[in-house]
Each structure stands twice: as structure tokens, then as C-alpha cells.
Design a protein around this motif. Structure first.
Motif, PDB file in Angstrom:
ATOM      1  N   ALA A 123      14.153 141.469  50.092  1.00 54.23           N
ATOM      2  CA  ALA A 123      13.337 142.406  49.309  1.00 54.23           C
ATOM      3  C   ALA A 123      14.154 143.063  48.201  1.00 54.23           C
ATOM      4  O   ALA A 123      13.618 143.405  47.138  1.00 54.23           O
ATOM      5  N   ARG A 124      15.452 143.229  48.435  1.00 58.89           N
ATOM      6  CA  ARG A 124      16.310 143.851  47.412  1.00 58.89           C
ATOM      7  C   ARG A 124      16.470 142.958  46.185  1.00 58.89           C
ATOM      8  O   ARG A 124      16.770 143.447  45.091  1.00 58.89           O
ATOM      9  N   ASP A 125      16.283 141.653  46.371  1.00 57.24           N
ATOM     10  CA  ASP A 125      16.469 140.706  45.270  1.00 57.24           C
ATOM     11  C   ASP A 125      15.153 140.154  44.736  1.00 57.24           C
ATOM     12  O   ASP A 125      15.158 139.323  43.825  1.00 57.24           O
ATOM     13  N   PHE A 126      14.053 140.602  45.287  1.00 59.38           N
ATOM     14  CA  PHE A 126      12.739 140.139  44.835  1.00 59.38           C
ATOM     15  C   PHE A 126      12.303 141.001  43.656  1.00 59.38           C
ATOM     16  O   PHE A 126      11.923 142.161  43.817  1.00 59.38           O
ATOM     17  N   ASN A 127      12.379 140.440  42.459  1.00 56.55           N
ATOM     18  CA  ASN A 127      12.076 141.210  41.252  1.00 56.55           C
ATOM     19  C   ASN A 127      11.532 140.261  40.183  1.00 56.55           C
ATOM     20  O   ASN A 127      12.255 139.812  39.296  1.00 56.55           O
ATOM     21  N   PRO A 128      10.251 139.892  40.274  1.00 54.90           N
ATOM     22  CA  PRO A 128       9.673 138.864  39.407  1.00 54.90           C
ATOM     23  C   PRO A 128       9.501 139.325  37.954  1.00 54.90           C
ATOM     24  O   PRO A 128       8.432 139.783  37.548  1.00 54.90           O
ATOM     25  N   GLN A 129      10.558 139.176  37.185  1.00 46.50           N
ATOM     26  CA  GLN A 129      10.570 139.666  35.806  1.00 46.50           C
ATOM     27  C   GLN A 129       9.683 138.843  34.860  1.00 46.50           C
ATOM     28  O   GLN A 129       9.310 139.319  33.796  1.00 46.50           O
ATOM     29  N   HIS A 130       9.380 137.610  35.221  1.00 45.96           N
ATOM     30  CA  HIS A 130       8.576 136.763  34.341  1.00 45.96           C
ATOM     31  C   HIS A 130       7.226 136.415  34.958  1.00 45.96           C
ATOM     32  O   HIS A 130       6.643 135.369  34.659  1.00 45.96           O
ATOM     33  N   TYR A 131       6.728 137.297  35.763  1.00 46.98           N
ATOM     34  CA  TYR A 131       5.438 137.120  36.434  1.00 46.98           C
ATOM     35  C   TYR A 131       4.326 137.010  35.399  1.00 46.98           C
ATOM     36  O   TYR A 131       4.119 137.917  34.593  1.00 46.98           O
ATOM     37  N   ASN A 132       3.612 135.888  35.427  1.00 45.67           N
ATOM     38  CA  ASN A 132       2.553 135.655  34.452  1.00 45.67           C
ATOM     39  C   ASN A 132       1.408 134.881  35.111  1.00 45.67           C
ATOM     40  O   ASN A 132       1.235 133.682  34.881  1.00 45.67           O
ATOM     41  N   PRO A 133       0.609 135.556  35.938  1.00 44.64           N
ATOM     42  CA  PRO A 133      -0.473 134.843  36.624  1.00 44.64           C
ATOM     43  C   PRO A 133      -1.529 134.298  35.675  1.00 44.64           C
ATOM     44  O   PRO A 133      -2.285 133.397  36.047  1.00 44.64           O
ATOM     45  N   ASP A 134      -1.587 134.814  34.460  1.00 40.63           N
ATOM     46  CA  ASP A 134      -2.536 134.263  33.489  1.00 40.63           C
ATOM     47  C   ASP A 134      -2.264 132.778  33.275  1.00 40.63           C
ATOM     48  O   ASP A 134      -3.198 131.954  33.215  1.00 40.63           O
ATOM     49  N   LYS A 135      -0.995 132.403  33.197  1.00 43.02           N
ATOM     50  CA  LYS A 135      -0.637 130.994  33.000  1.00 43.02           C
ATOM     51  C   LYS A 135      -0.989 130.181  34.240  1.00 43.02           C
ATOM     52  O   LYS A 135      -1.459 129.046  34.136  1.00 43.02           O
ATOM     53  N   TRP A 136      -0.757 130.752  35.428  1.00 37.89           N
ATOM     54  CA  TRP A 136      -1.116 130.061  36.663  1.00 37.89           C
ATOM     55  C   TRP A 136      -2.601 129.707  36.671  1.00 37.89           C
ATOM     56  O   TRP A 136      -2.981 128.567  36.922  1.00 37.89           O
ATOM     57  N   ILE A 137      -3.418 130.747  36.429  1.00 37.58           N
ATOM     58  CA  ILE A 137      -4.855 130.598  36.625  1.00 37.58           C
ATOM     59  C   ILE A 137      -5.479 129.735  35.534  1.00 37.58           C
ATOM     60  O   ILE A 137      -6.423 128.987  35.794  1.00 37.58           O
ATOM     61  N   LYS A 138      -4.955 129.805  34.322  1.00 34.93           N
ATOM     62  CA  LYS A 138      -5.460 128.930  33.267  1.00 34.93           C
ATOM     63  C   LYS A 138      -5.247 127.465  33.645  1.00 34.93           C
ATOM     64  O   LYS A 138      -6.143 126.623  33.493  1.00 34.93           O
ATOM     65  N   ALA A 139      -4.048 127.163  34.157  1.00 33.81           N
ATOM     66  CA  ALA A 139      -3.764 125.793  34.577  1.00 33.81           C
ATOM     67  C   ALA A 139      -4.667 125.378  35.729  1.00 33.81           C
ATOM     68  O   ALA A 139      -5.135 124.226  35.783  1.00 33.81           O
ATOM     69  N   ALA A 140      -4.924 126.289  36.645  1.00 41.39           N
ATOM     70  CA  ALA A 140      -5.813 125.990  37.763  1.00 41.39           C
ATOM     71  C   ALA A 140      -7.230 125.729  37.272  1.00 41.39           C
ATOM     72  O   ALA A 140      -7.901 124.794  37.730  1.00 41.39           O
ATOM     73  N   LYS A 141      -7.688 126.545  36.361  1.00 39.94           N
ATOM     74  CA  LYS A 141      -9.019 126.352  35.776  1.00 39.94           C
ATOM     75  C   LYS A 141      -9.116 124.982  35.110  1.00 39.94           C
ATOM     76  O   LYS A 141     -10.093 124.249  35.311  1.00 39.94           O
ATOM     77  N   ASP A 142      -8.109 124.631  34.319  1.00 41.59           N
ATOM     78  CA  ASP A 142      -8.119 123.346  33.617  1.00 41.59           C
ATOM     79  C   ASP A 142      -8.118 122.164  34.589  1.00 41.59           C
ATOM     80  O   ASP A 142      -8.622 121.089  34.264  1.00 41.59           O
ATOM     81  N   ALA A 143      -7.523 122.364  35.779  1.00 42.91           N
ATOM     82  CA  ALA A 143      -7.427 121.291  36.758  1.00 42.91           C
ATOM     83  C   ALA A 143      -8.666 121.175  37.636  1.00 42.91           C
ATOM     84  O   ALA A 143      -8.725 120.280  38.490  1.00 42.91           O
ATOM     85  N   GLY A 144      -9.624 122.060  37.468  1.00 42.67           N
ATOM     86  CA  GLY A 144     -10.860 121.971  38.224  1.00 42.67           C
ATOM     87  C   GLY A 144     -10.938 122.812  39.471  1.00 42.67           C
ATOM     88  O   GLY A 144     -11.894 122.690  40.246  1.00 42.67           O
ATOM     89  N   PHE A 145      -9.947 123.684  39.689  1.00 35.73           N
ATOM     90  CA  PHE A 145     -10.033 124.591  40.833  1.00 35.73           C
ATOM     91  C   PHE A 145     -11.143 125.612  40.579  1.00 35.73           C
ATOM     92  O   PHE A 145     -11.297 126.115  39.457  1.00 35.73           O
ATOM     93  N   GLN A 146     -11.884 125.931  41.629  1.00 35.17           N
ATOM     94  CA  GLN A 146     -13.017 126.840  41.508  1.00 35.17           C
ATOM     95  C   GLN A 146     -12.748 128.215  42.114  1.00 35.17           C
ATOM     96  O   GLN A 146     -13.428 129.177  41.771  1.00 35.17           O
TER      97      GLN A 146
END
Length: 498
Positions: A123-146
Motif C-alpha cells: 500500500a505504501r508503494d501503490f500510487n497510480p500517477q497515470h491512472y486514466n480509466p477513460d482510455k480503458w473504457i474507450k478501448a472496451a467500448k470499441d471492442a464491443g464490451f457492453q
């Protein structure tokens, strides 16, 4: 997906692949489920709320496992629990003493790779500085995930939002950042259905009371001591009053966190529980009725209450048609729920084969990936999503807004129906138990059959529009599929009926 015929005939290669694969994972899945108090469900009665009726038509979901384990590219939670080997081997007294003394709980001649205490220290080293779920979900949408389901808190105990309950969440780390809000915003932005995974079992909260040995190890080795978070034998014994107070606090924590998830983020389409906490009357901690007062249209899985809107299959595919019951089959894209960074991906021919087989029985397919500790999907996730996106671009109408084969129709392969069209899935063959590209077997000339009283007027590959030779006699359609026109993925034969 409307349910009609409840059976189709599997081709011999598919039946062999599915059966062997299921045999390889049933034991581990059952053992893990016994430790978190999950029992197999056979039926479900789903909500009739209009806001929940999207679920059986969804088809493809993305299961995102994210937590502290990403710091060291490990699977989530379970690496802190050694002792699977002890569930299969009974030791004599002397050998058991050696195992405990040397912490050789995995019977491989060395201590486990990580203790619970060391795991939580990530937990001391968990620090997601480049967290970008917008990119995750866009790719999921494009791949047909509902729909998408994110682990808000796994068994490890670390909550990805600043919870008012407990002392192990982003409230105490990374400056109180709420990692759920950007995810929620992204899912809504791209029009997907929003799911939260939540584990009522919390091993951090229970760290002074539970034993961190694989539960079934005690079946063959009952004299194995209970061990603490450093994997040493426990020496302190809790009084009945201490246990009672702890269980009350445990129940209050679970109830409070579930209420936070259902009240802080607007409409939640699905909540995915994973087990029952070890407290009295665990199913009554927060009832489904209480939850629906907060989220009237929510879809609830059965793993907390023992009943829900649908039944779940994990890692091993359904062995028979669940009928009119809503159902979901979840599996990993690599061999790990959370580690998509260093683990190889399973063949997309295998993954799509599982997907279409599930859809032929009206079952959703929830496919698992995991971000890195920095909050990004590895490039391999996006690369494989592009493969699925390409397949869906050509073949989506065979798996979306479809039904099972009508009553009286059967096929030699998994199949779906939409009005006067039938979609027959030719799934690539693999070596026994294989699921990676290296396990693929060469394509062969294949004969596929469909029993139907309706006259076919056209047969072609959906992806290429190439016409295929066929014969129709006495209610049986025989299709010859040459190896030379097969692709590297699942081929879909579209049959137009008169």
C-alpha cells in the motif's frame, strides 16, 4: 437474450476442449470458494425492474481486477494464502513440524513468496500517477464490451475509495484520492453499464482472527496450527466477547462500505459480491431489499446472499444450458485475474470460442484483465482488445440481440438465432487442455450440421461474405467448411432461412 431451445449438440473437438479445461480448474475454484463461503448456485429469480433488463442481452463484459498486488505484478489477494499443496497431501507429525518451522507451506522447499504483512505493505508503494480509466473504457467500448465491473475492494482489504469505514483505503494512502469516481465517469461517458465488484470477506480487517493458510489444508492436516499474518503459529487466543465484538464491527464495516458504494456514485447497474464474511447471519448484513431501496434497478449477483438475479460460473464454463435463468461466465484473459502485465494472454481464438459458446446458451461472458500499479492497461491489453474489436466489427450480429435456437432445432456446433437467420460457430481446435496460440491445431475440412424444418436460401461466412456449399435434405442442413477459408479466430457461418 430470449430463451428457446435449451440444447445444442457440440462438435467433438469443442466438447473435449471444454470438458478437459473445466476438469483442470474445478478443484481450485471450489477450494477458493469454500474459503470465502461461496456455494454453487443452480437457479436464480431475477428482478423485473425495467432498469435491470439489459443484463441478459449484454453478452460481453470486462472484469477489471485492480489492487495492491499490481505493485509486484501478482495475482490479487490469493498469493498471501499459502498451503494449496497441503490440501492434497497428508503429512506425518515430524514432517508437519518441519513445514511449520521452515514455513514450507507450499511444499516446495522454501517459504512463500510473500506474507500477508508484506502484501499489505505494498500500500505504501501503490500510487497510480497515470491512472486514466477513460482510455480503458474507450478501448472496451470499441471492442464491443457492453458492461464493466471493477474491483472496488478485493479480499486483500484495500478499498479504492476513501471509505469512512476501516483504516485501509485511499483515505489513509495516496492522499485520499477516490479512484472510483474517474472510473464511474468514464463508463457513463461511453454509455456502458456500470458494475462494482465488492468482497465482503476482508482479510486485512480480519487479520488478528483468521488463519492465513489455505482452508482445505486443514482437512488432511487437522493438527496444522492456525497462522498469523507473518505465517507464524498463533499464540494468542481470543475470548468469546472479543470475537463477538469483532464480528459486530466486521458486519458494520461491510454494511457501511456497501452503502457508500450505492449512494456516492449515482446509478449503479450491477454489484458483484464475492463471498460472505465469517460473521453470524452474514446474508442479513445488508439485504437485497435494503439495497434496492438505494438502487431500484440494480442487478445483484448471488455470492453474498446465496441468491441473486443470476447465477455465476467462474473459470469453468457451464456444462449445460441454464435455461431461463440469467447467467454469467467469468474467466481471465491471461492466467491471472489481476496480472495482465507479465502473464501471457490466452489465444483470442480460445477466448472468442468461450464467448460464443456462452452466448449460444444465453450466458454473458465476463473477461478479466488487470491494470498496472501506475493505473494503466499494459499495451498487451489494448492489442488484444483490437483483435476482439476486429472480430466484433464483422461478426457482432451473431452474438448481440440474438436468441437461442428455436425449439426443435439443433446444431453440431454452438449456434444462435435472429429471426430467419442462424449463426453457427466454427471454433478452432486446440491440443488437449490448451488455450494459447502455441496449442492451436491446424484447421481441417469440417462438416457442420443444422437440424431445421425451414428451407435454407443462403449460406456464407459472415466475416467475408464468402458463399459456402451446402445440402439440405429431410430437415437436415449439411455445410462443408473447407480448411482453406478458415481464419485464425472463430468463424461464423450465417444461414438465411426461408
Amino acid at each position: 437474450m430470449k430463451k428457446f431451445s435449451r440444447f445444442f449438440l457440440l462438435s467433438s473437438f469443442l466438447l473435449c476442449t471444454v470438458t478437459i479445461y473445466a476438469q483442470n480448474v474445478d478443484k481450485d475454484a471450489r477450494a477458493e470458494h469454500s474459503m470465502i463461503n461461496v456455494k454453487e448456485e443452480k437457479t436464480a429469480t431475477h428482478t423485473t425492474h425495467t432498469g435491470a433488463q439489459w443484463f441478459p442481452e449484454a453478452g460481453l463484459g470486462l472484469f477489471i481486477h485492480w489492487g495492491l498486488s499490481s505493485v509486484k505484478n501478482m495475482d490479487i489477494s490469493w498469493p498471501m494464502i499459502p498451503g494449496r499443496a497441503l490440501s492434497e497431501k497428508k503429512l506425518d507429525s515430524a514432517e508437519l513440524q518441519r513445514v511449520v518451522r521452515e514455513k514450507d507451506y507450499n511444499l516446495n522447499g522454501k517459504p512463500p513468496v510473500i506474507t500477508p504483512t508484506e502484501y499489505w505493505a505494498m500500500a505504501r508503494d501503490f500510487n497510480p500517477q497515470h491512472y486514466n480509466p477513460d482510455k480503458w473504457i474507450k478501448a472496451a467500448k470499441d471492442a464491443g464490451f457492453q458492461y464493466v465491473v471493477l474491483t472496488t475492494r478485493h479480499h486483500e482489504g484495500f478499498a479504492l475509495w476513501p471509505s469512512a469505514y476501516g483504516d485501509f483505503s485511499t483515505k489513509n494512502y495516496i492522499g485520499g484520492t477516490d479512484l472510483l469516481k474517474p472510473y464511474v465517469d468514464a463508463v457513463r461517458k461511453y454509455g456502458l453499464k456500470l458494475g462494482f465488484y465488492y468482497s465482503p470477506p476482508n482479510w486485512y480487517f480480519d487479520r488478528d482472527y483468521m488463519s492465513f493458510i489455505y482452508g482445505r489444508a486443514y482437512t488432511l492436516n487437522p493438527s496444522l496450527p492456525k497462522v498469523d499474518a507473518d505465517l507464524n503459529p498463533r499464540t494468542a487466543k481470543r475470548s468469546e466477547e472479543e470475537i463477538k465484538q469483532h464480528q459486530a464491527a466486521y458486519a458494520a464495516m461491510v454494511k457501511g462500505q456497501v452503502e457508500e458504494l450505492l449512494t456516492r456514485y449515482g446509478k449503479i447497474d450491477l454489484i458483484w459480491f464475492d463471498g460472505k464474511p465469517p460473521v453470524p447471519n452474514a446474508t442479513e448484513i445488508i439485504t437485497q431489499e435494503e439495497m434496492r431501496k438505494l438502487q431500484p434497478g440494480i442487478v445483484i449477483n448471488p455470492r453474498l446472499h446465496g441468491k441473486g438475479d443470476y447465477i455465476t460460473f467462474e473459470r469453468n464454463p457451464p456444462k449445460q444450458d441454464p435455461g431461463d435463468t440469467w447467467a454469467e461466465f467469468c474467466n481471465t484473459w491471461t492466467n491471472s485475474w489481476a496480472n495482465s502485465n507479465t502473464q501471457p494472454f490466452r489465444s483470442n481464438a480460445f477466448v472468442l470460442g468461450e464467448f460464443v459458446s456462452a452466448r449460444a446458451w444465453g450466458v454473458n461472458y465476463l473477461l478479466g484483465v488487470g491494470p498496472t500499479a501506475d493505473g494503466v492497461f499494459p499495451q498487451s491489453v489494448y492489442d488484444n482488445m483490437k483483435v476482439v474489436a476486429g472480430w466484433m466489427k464483422k461478426n457482432s450480429r451473431s452474438v448481440q440481440q440474438v436468441q437461442q435456437l428455436p425449439a426443435g432445432e439443433t446444431a453440431s456446433v454452438p449456434a444462435t438465432a435472429n429471426k430467419n437467420y442462424r449463426y453457427l460457430f466454427a471454433i478452432p481446435a486446440f491440443k488437449e487442455g490448451g488455450k494459447y496460440d502455441a496449442d492451436r491445431l491446424p484447421a481441417k475440412d469440417t462438416t457442420i450440421s443444422l437440424q431445421t424444418t425451414l428451407q435454407p436460401t443462403a449460406v456464407s461466412l459472415l466475416g467475408s461474405k464468402q458463399k459456402i456449399n451446402y445440402k439440405y435434405t429431410n430437415g437436415q442442413l449439411i455445410i462443408d467448411l473447407p480448411a482453406g477459408i478458415r481464419t485464425d479466430l472463430v468463424d461464423v457461418i450465417e444461414v438465411k432461412l426461408n
